[in-house]
Enzyme design. Structure first.
Site, PDB file in Angstrom:
ATOM      1  N   THR A 310       0.831  -1.194   0.000  1.00 35.52           N
ATOM      2  CA  THR A 310       0.000   0.000   0.000  1.00 35.52           C
ATOM      3  C   THR A 310       0.870   1.251   0.000  1.00 35.52           C
ATOM      4  O   THR A 310       2.030   1.224   0.403  1.00 35.52           O
ATOM      5  CB  THR A 310      -0.896   0.065   1.253  1.00 35.52           C
ATOM      6  N   ASP A 311       0.309   2.353  -0.461  1.00 35.33           N
ATOM      7  CA  ASP A 311       0.895   3.636  -0.124  1.00 35.33           C
ATOM      8  C   ASP A 311       0.690   3.837   1.379  1.00 35.33           C
ATOM      9  O   ASP A 311      -0.035   3.081   2.030  1.00 35.33           O
ATOM     10  CB  ASP A 311       0.242   4.748  -0.949  1.00 35.33           C
ATOM     11  N   ALA A 312       1.328   4.848   1.948  1.00 37.39           N
ATOM     12  CA  ALA A 312       1.285   5.026   3.403  1.00 37.39           C
ATOM     13  C   ALA A 312      -0.157   5.145   3.893  1.00 37.39           C
ATOM     14  O   ALA A 312      -0.918   5.991   3.429  1.00 37.39           O
ATOM     15  CB  ALA A 312       2.081   6.262   3.796  1.00 37.39           C
TER      16      ALA A 312
END
Length: 613
Positions: A310-312
């Site tokens: 995932t992105d953050a």
């Protein structure tokens, strides 16, 4: 007490089984979940609250080391806060590897895209001009710079013990108002983005650093930064396939990226189902939390068999709608392998909270909200990747000084090769700058210094030089100096910095307020250059970031130049601020540099003369 209550609940559920799932050994399950979490460690304070903690973590404290070992974490991400100089970085990454719970290499990641998203200290590791600059060189140089910059970045990271890069971005930037991607993209044509992105990815991975293509299924046509909100892309399915997904399909098919990073973006053409937020509101699932996008599309339809990260998750595109545990559980249910940064961990109490989060994920598995077989399979994918790192033949790493010299040369070559004349050049070149009075208009005082240093670099001493700083100068004073000048050179950085460039949203919020916003700076600059033109002055306009604003100077600037970058070398006692883009522009005006770049984006649809010229 909450932590122990959760542990008791897990043990009870484990003993009795639930939802018909096969009973899973709890310790194995916790190890698997730990593998699937990647944390940041930008700050750490042994005492006090997270909100107050601003101390950069540059040495690994025993609390963090113990958490990595005891929670079986599979990786960490580093930011500029952690990275001060070569020797310190090497000590930190070595200590991180010592904390691995299973003897396999930790995944140590970083956002080292090049250009404005670069975490390594630029005094030792030049960041180059970035992806849009590389896109501007494709017509004249093919994928030479995509390959060479990819190799150089991998060499930098490998020399420091960093084995994973969250790059390249293969978003197709077809929205000039995009606040977060913009110059981080190779351009607005999907095929060109795939060509350059594939070359850079292969170069990095061939040099021994894992690569990541992002932000799936595409962040190129958004008006909202997912660090600060939840963007919506309303492309129809045909457009999504032809534009947004095209680079990802090509790179997965041809270049086997180690990872694909998800985007916190709603794509109703791909999934219009909804989730209930922590406030009780129903929202269209962002891609990061969508099984239709991560499993059905990416994993099954596109055939990606690597790691989905995932992105953050502490970005506002997720965190303002979902609490950390819900976000992690939903993204694991969607098919993500690694949850990146569920929240910032700054204190021992945050480490305890991470343990509670793992307990909550364990409960979700035991209750059948998560499939235990999928969790195990995902953890095994991560383990296999880490095993590959442990058996990898170490690639050649250049000595530090030789690497730095080569990187500086490549940085300057890219700055010159990407320099682009937009539209028609109405100036007769070369200019004899030594015989002229110059007035410079720059975004701030450090950029004034870089323009002055560029003149010095080429051995030019004009008759007179003045400089207006757009963040603080008075318009009347600037007009008075323009009247005295022979040539006016204006420069602008647009759009404003995003959280991605700085690290996280907290860094953006901490920036000092400017007297003029970027939009106001642009309005002032347009007025000043127009006034200079009316007074019969020679006029030059330079875009120091994205070239889109150059359309507003079509009638007032004799020549418009795009550099795609405003990178500067840090100031020292011996040398003021300087940078390769500034040197390239002055060299061009003197006739010493050819502007071979070609626009990788279209500026307008009305003025065809400035599209891809």
């Amino acid at each position: 007490m909450k932590q122990y209550a959760l542990l008791l609940a897990v043990m009870t559920l484990s003993a009795g089984g639930c939802m018909g799932q096969k009973s899973v050994d709890q310790q194995d399950l916790r190890r698997q979940i730990g593998q699937k979490l990647m944390i940041d460690l930008r700050h750490f304070c042994a005492q006090g609250s997270s909100a107050q903690c601003k101390t950069d973590l540059t040495e690994l404290p025993k609390e963090f080391s113990g958490a990595i070992t005891q929670l079986h974490l599979g990786g960490v991400i580093l930011f500029a806060n952690n990275l001060k100089d070569t020797n310190q970085i090497r000590r930190l990454t070595a200590d991180l590897q010592q904390a691995s719970s299973d003897g396999l290499p930790l995944l140590i990641g970083i956002d080292q895209e090049g250009g404005r998203v670069a975490r390594l200290p630029t005094s030792e590791f030049p960041a180059f001009a970035g992806n849009m600059a590389i896109g501007a060189t494709l017509a004249s140089s093919g994928t030479r710079y995509a390959t060479e910059v990819g190799q150089a970045i991998a060499q930098q990271l490998k020399s420091l013990g960093i084995n994973l890069n969250f790059a390249p971005s293969v978003d197709v930037n077809n929205n000039p108002a995009n606040p977060v991607i913009n110059a981080r993209s190779f351009g607005d044509e999907a095929a060109a983005v795939a060509w350059a992105g594939g070359a850079m990815l292969s170069a990095m991975q061939n040099a021994g650093v894992l690569g990541t293509v992002k932000h799936f299924p595409g962040h190129g046509d958004t008006h909202v930064d997912s660090h600060t909100g939840l963007p919506l892309v309303e492309h129809d399915r045909a457009t999504v396939e032809a534009v947004d997904l095209y680079p990802f399909r090509q790179l997965i098919k041809q270049h086997q990226p180690a990872m694909v990073m998800t985007a916190h973006i709603q794509y109703p053409a791909l999934d219009n189902s909804s989730l209930t937020t922590k406030s009780g509101e129903a929202v269209i699932k962002p891609a990061t939390l969508s099984r239709a996008i991560l499993t059905d599309l990416l994993r099954e339809d596109m055939g990606f068999d690597g790691i989905i990260i995932t992105d953050a998750l502490n970005m506002a595109g997720i965190s303002q709608f979902f609490d950390p545990a819900q976000a992690v559980i939903e993204t694991f249910a969607a098919g993500a392998d690694i949850a990146l940064m569920p929240y910032e961990i700054k204190t021992p109490s945050d480490i305890a909270a991470l343990q509670v989060l793992i307990d909550q994920v364990v409960i979700a598995v035991q209750q059948g909200k998560l499939n235990s077989a999928e969790i195990a399979e995902s953890a095994q994918r991560i383990t296999r990747l880490r095993q590959q790192l442990s058996t990898q033949t170490p690639p050649l790493v250049l000595p530090d000084q030789q690497r730095l010299a080569q990187d500086l040369q490549l940085e300057q070559q890219l700055a010159q090769a990407s320099l682009t004349v937009v539209g028609i050049n109405k100036l007769k070149l070369p200019l004899n700058l030594a015989a002229l009075k110059l007035h410079l208009i720059a975004p701030d005082q450090t950029k004034c210094q870089s323009w002055l240093q560029a003149l010095k670099h080429w051995g030019v001493q004009p008759l007179a030089v003045t400089c207006s700083d757009l963040t603080s100068s008075e318009q009347n004073q600037a007009l008075a100096q323009i009247k005295q000048a022979d040539l006016v050179l204006g420069s602008l950085i647009s759009p404003a910095q995003s959280a991605a460039e700085l690290g996280v949203l907290a860094d953006l919020q901490a920036l000092p307020a400017m007297k003029l916003t970027v939009s106001e700076q642009k309005q002032l600059l347009v007025q000043l250059v127009q006034q200079a033109k009316k007074l019969g002055k020679k006029t030059v306009m330079v875009s120091l970031r994205t070239p889109y604003e150059l359309a507003d100077f079509a009638d007032s600037a004799d020549v418009r130049l795009a550099t795609y970058s405003y990178n500067q070398k840090p100031q020292t006692a011996e040398r003021p601020f300087s940078g390769p883009a500034y040197d390239a522009v002055i060299g061009f005006l003197l006739g010493n540099v050819q502007a071979q770049g070609q626009l990788p984006v279209s500026l307008t649809t009305e003025d065809k003369s400035i599209e891809r010229r």
